[in-house]
Design a protein around this motif. Sequence first.
Motif, PDB file in Angstrom:
ATOM      1  N   GLU A  25     -10.150   8.975   1.101  1.00 15.62           N
ATOM      2  CA  GLU A  25     -10.800   8.998  -0.209  1.00 15.62           C
ATOM      3  C   GLU A  25     -11.008   7.564  -0.672  1.00 15.62           C
ATOM      4  N   ASN A  26     -12.264   7.180  -0.900  1.00 18.58           N
ATOM      5  CA  ASN A  26     -12.584   5.792  -1.197  1.00 18.58           C
ATOM      6  C   ASN A  26     -12.952   5.582  -2.657  1.00 18.58           C
ATOM      7  N   PHE A  27     -12.138   6.123  -3.569  1.00 18.50           N
ATOM      8  CA  PHE A  27     -12.431   6.032  -4.992  1.00 18.50           C
ATOM      9  C   PHE A  27     -11.153   5.720  -5.757  1.00 18.50           C
ATOM     10  N   ILE A  28     -11.235   4.807  -6.705  1.00 15.96           N
ATOM     11  CA  ILE A  28     -10.083   4.452  -7.540  1.00 15.96           C
ATOM     12  C   ILE A  28     -10.238   5.186  -8.868  1.00 15.96           C
ATOM     13  N   PRO A  29      -9.497   6.262  -9.103  1.00 17.54           N
ATOM     14  CA  PRO A  29      -9.709   7.099 -10.288  1.00 17.54           C
ATOM     15  C   PRO A  29      -9.085   6.565 -11.567  1.00 17.54           C
ATOM     16  N   GLU A  30      -8.025   5.767 -11.439  1.00 14.51           N
ATOM     17  CA  GLU A  30      -7.325   5.218 -12.610  1.00 14.51           C
ATOM     18  C   GLU A  30      -6.966   3.759 -12.339  1.00 14.51           C
ATOM     19  N   HIS A  31      -6.662   3.011 -13.411  1.00 12.36           N
ATOM     20  CA  HIS A  31      -6.168   1.647 -13.224  1.00 12.36           C
ATOM     21  C   HIS A  31      -4.832   1.711 -12.474  1.00 12.36           C
ATOM     22  N   ILE A  32      -4.625   0.784 -11.556  1.00  9.78           N
ATOM     23  CA  ILE A  32      -3.422   0.822 -10.716  1.00  9.78           C
ATOM     24  C   ILE A  32      -2.796  -0.565 -10.604  1.00  9.78           C
ATOM     25  N   PHE A  33      -1.494  -0.613 -10.806  1.00  4.98           N
ATOM     26  CA  PHE A  33      -0.690  -1.804 -10.506  1.00  4.98           C
ATOM     27  C   PHE A  33      -0.072  -1.578  -9.132  1.00  4.98           C
ATOM     28  N   THR A  34      -0.138  -2.569  -8.255  1.00  7.13           N
ATOM     29  CA  THR A  34       0.425  -2.377  -6.919  1.00  7.13           C
ATOM     30  C   THR A  34       1.238  -3.586  -6.477  1.00  7.13           C
ATOM     31  N   TYR A  35       2.232  -3.298  -5.668  1.00 10.32           N
ATOM     32  CA  TYR A  35       3.117  -4.324  -5.105  1.00 10.32           C
ATOM     33  C   TYR A  35       3.245  -4.050  -3.612  1.00 10.32           C
ATOM     34  N   ILE A  36       2.980  -5.063  -2.798  1.00 12.68           N
ATOM     35  CA  ILE A  36       3.106  -4.933  -1.347  1.00 12.68           C
ATOM     36  C   ILE A  36       4.499  -5.414  -0.957  1.00 12.68           C
ATOM     37  N   GLU A  37       5.330  -4.490  -0.535  1.00 14.56           N
ATOM     38  CA  GLU A  37       6.704  -4.840  -0.169  1.00 14.56           C
ATOM     39  C   GLU A  37       6.788  -5.415   1.235  1.00 14.56           C
ATOM     40  N   SER A  38       6.010  -4.850   2.167  1.00 15.08           N
ATOM     41  CA  SER A  38       5.958  -5.378   3.531  1.00 15.08           C
ATOM     42  C   SER A  38       4.637  -4.990   4.163  1.00 15.08           C
ATOM     43  N   GLY A  39       4.231  -5.736   5.189  1.00 11.50           N
ATOM     44  CA  GLY A  39       2.943  -5.495   5.814  1.00 11.50           C
ATOM     45  C   GLY A  39       1.823  -6.154   5.024  1.00 11.50           C
ATOM     46  N   LEU A  52      -4.160  -8.503   0.654  1.00  8.71           N
ATOM     47  CA  LEU A  52      -2.868  -8.598  -0.011  1.00  8.71           C
ATOM     48  C   LEU A  52      -1.780  -8.638   1.055  1.00  8.71           C
ATOM     49  N   LYS A  53      -0.823  -9.526   0.886  1.00 13.61           N
ATOM     50  CA  LYS A  53       0.272  -9.672   1.846  1.00 13.61           C
ATOM     51  C   LYS A  53       1.606  -9.344   1.195  1.00 13.61           C
ATOM     52  N   ALA A  54       2.637  -9.285   2.014  1.00 13.83           N
ATOM     53  CA  ALA A  54       3.973  -8.959   1.509  1.00 13.83           C
ATOM     54  C   ALA A  54       4.345  -9.882   0.358  1.00 13.83           C
ATOM     55  N   GLY A  55       4.808  -9.290  -0.729  1.00 13.48           N
ATOM     56  CA  GLY A  55       5.197 -10.056  -1.912  1.00 13.48           C
ATOM     57  C   GLY A  55       4.095 -10.190  -2.942  1.00 13.48           C
ATOM     58  N   THR A  73       3.775  -4.578   9.608  1.00 14.14           N
ATOM     59  CA  THR A  73       4.109  -5.840  10.258  1.00 14.14           C
ATOM     60  C   THR A  73       4.151  -5.628  11.765  1.00 14.14           C
ATOM     61  N   GLU A  74       4.057  -6.696  12.517  1.00 11.73           N
ATOM     62  CA  GLU A  74       4.019  -6.598  13.973  1.00 11.73           C
ATOM     63  C   GLU A  74       5.380  -6.190  14.538  1.00 11.73           C
ATOM     64  N   GLN A  75       5.352  -5.786  15.816  1.00 15.09           N
ATOM     65  CA  GLN A  75       6.567  -5.442  16.574  1.00 15.09           C
ATOM     66  C   GLN A  75       7.366  -4.305  15.917  1.00 15.09           C
ATOM     67  N   GLY A  76       6.671  -3.215  15.669  1.00 13.88           N
ATOM     68  CA  GLY A  76       7.355  -2.026  15.171  1.00 13.88           C
ATOM     69  C   GLY A  76       7.793  -2.077  13.736  1.00 13.88           C
ATOM     70  N   GLY A  77       7.168  -2.932  12.936  1.00 16.81           N
ATOM     71  CA  GLY A  77       7.536  -3.037  11.528  1.00 16.81           C
ATOM     72  C   GLY A  77       6.899  -1.953  10.685  1.00 16.81           C
ATOM     73  N   GLU A  78       6.978  -2.128   9.383  1.00 16.30           N
ATOM     74  CA  GLU A  78       6.484  -1.115   8.458  1.00 16.30           C
ATOM     75  C   GLU A  78       5.547  -1.728   7.425  1.00 16.30           C
ATOM     76  N   TYR A  79       4.698  -0.866   6.907  1.00 18.66           N
ATOM     77  CA  TYR A  79       3.926  -1.196   5.714  1.00 18.66           C
ATOM     78  C   TYR A  79       4.553  -0.421   4.567  1.00 18.66           C
ATOM     79  N   LYS A  80       4.939  -1.116   3.505  1.00 20.11           N
ATOM     80  CA  LYS A  80       5.504  -0.457   2.334  1.00 20.11           C
ATOM     81  C   LYS A  80       4.812  -0.986   1.085  1.00 20.11           C
ATOM     82  N   SER A  81       4.480  -0.073   0.208  1.00 21.86           N
ATOM     83  CA  SER A  81       3.851  -0.496  -1.044  1.00 21.86           C
ATOM     84  C   SER A  81       4.239   0.436  -2.179  1.00 21.86           C
ATOM     85  N   LEU A  82       4.187  -0.115  -3.371  1.00 21.52           N
ATOM     86  CA  LEU A  82       4.446   0.633  -4.598  1.00 21.52           C
ATOM     87  C   LEU A  82       3.177   0.570  -5.438  1.00 21.52           C
TER      88      LEU A  82
END
Length: 270
Positions: A25-39, A52-55, A73-82
């Motif tokens: 789904e390529n639509f932003i329905p509401e204003h969003i605050f986001t934080y990239i924890e990793s990846g 956007l990068k980690a932090g 992230t590389e080598q079996g890492g994770e993408y995490k976001s809030l």
Amino acid sequence: MHMENPFRNRGIIYSCYTKISRESENFIPEHIFTYIESGSLQINDGHKVYILKAGDFAFYVKNRLAKFTKQPTEQGGEYKSLSVMMDEQMLLKLKGTFKQQAAPEPESVIHLDANPLYKSYAQSLIAYINTEEQPSERLLDVKVQEIALLLLETKPEFANILFDFSEPGKIDLKDFMLRNFNFNVGLERFAYLTGRSLSTFKRDFEKLFGKSPSKWLQQKRLDEAYRLISRERKKPSDVYIEVGFENLSHFSFAFKKAFGTSPSQLSEAS
């Protein structure tokens, strides 16, 4: 794509991916605050590509089209976001205490400074989410309101964005569709973003393009896919998402029906 135990409640989304993910789904329905924890996260709104990068912290403006690519992230890492969605009902309750001024149209994605207050907020919310007992909906509602207030305190100019409750106005339909045909959204979304009811959108569209929106969109996407595979030598597995198809099997079937050859056969011959 693999996502492990996503948290989604009251407009708050905390997700973890171990493989690359592209949103359907390529639509932003509401204003969003986001934080990239990793990846890392790549956002393409059709005009500009944001990374956007980690932090990193960012704000997405509502009623925009955008493609999201989440990269662990590389080598079996994770993408995490809030991500925290700020709905109109909550924002209406806050509007009376803040002043608005005329301001230019904002970009789809606004990078936020690495303010320690944002980090404290994100960490506290993630801590709540990661506890054995899930946070109550009342607490989550308070946290959504908290980030809206925090943005307004640290960036007063955001009042112009957060409290703009107007719907998209009627715009040039032909120009909009030629620029955005490759976004995978329904006709209702296209109609809304061009300032039309669905019936008016369909009527105006057929006058301009001589065929129904659904038929035109499929052919336009297939033509673009053919170009990307034959001239730019892109892989069909990457192209189908890029041009706006939901899944590879539907794309392959429609492609062969239109051109008499499958995407993989064209790719091998190019």
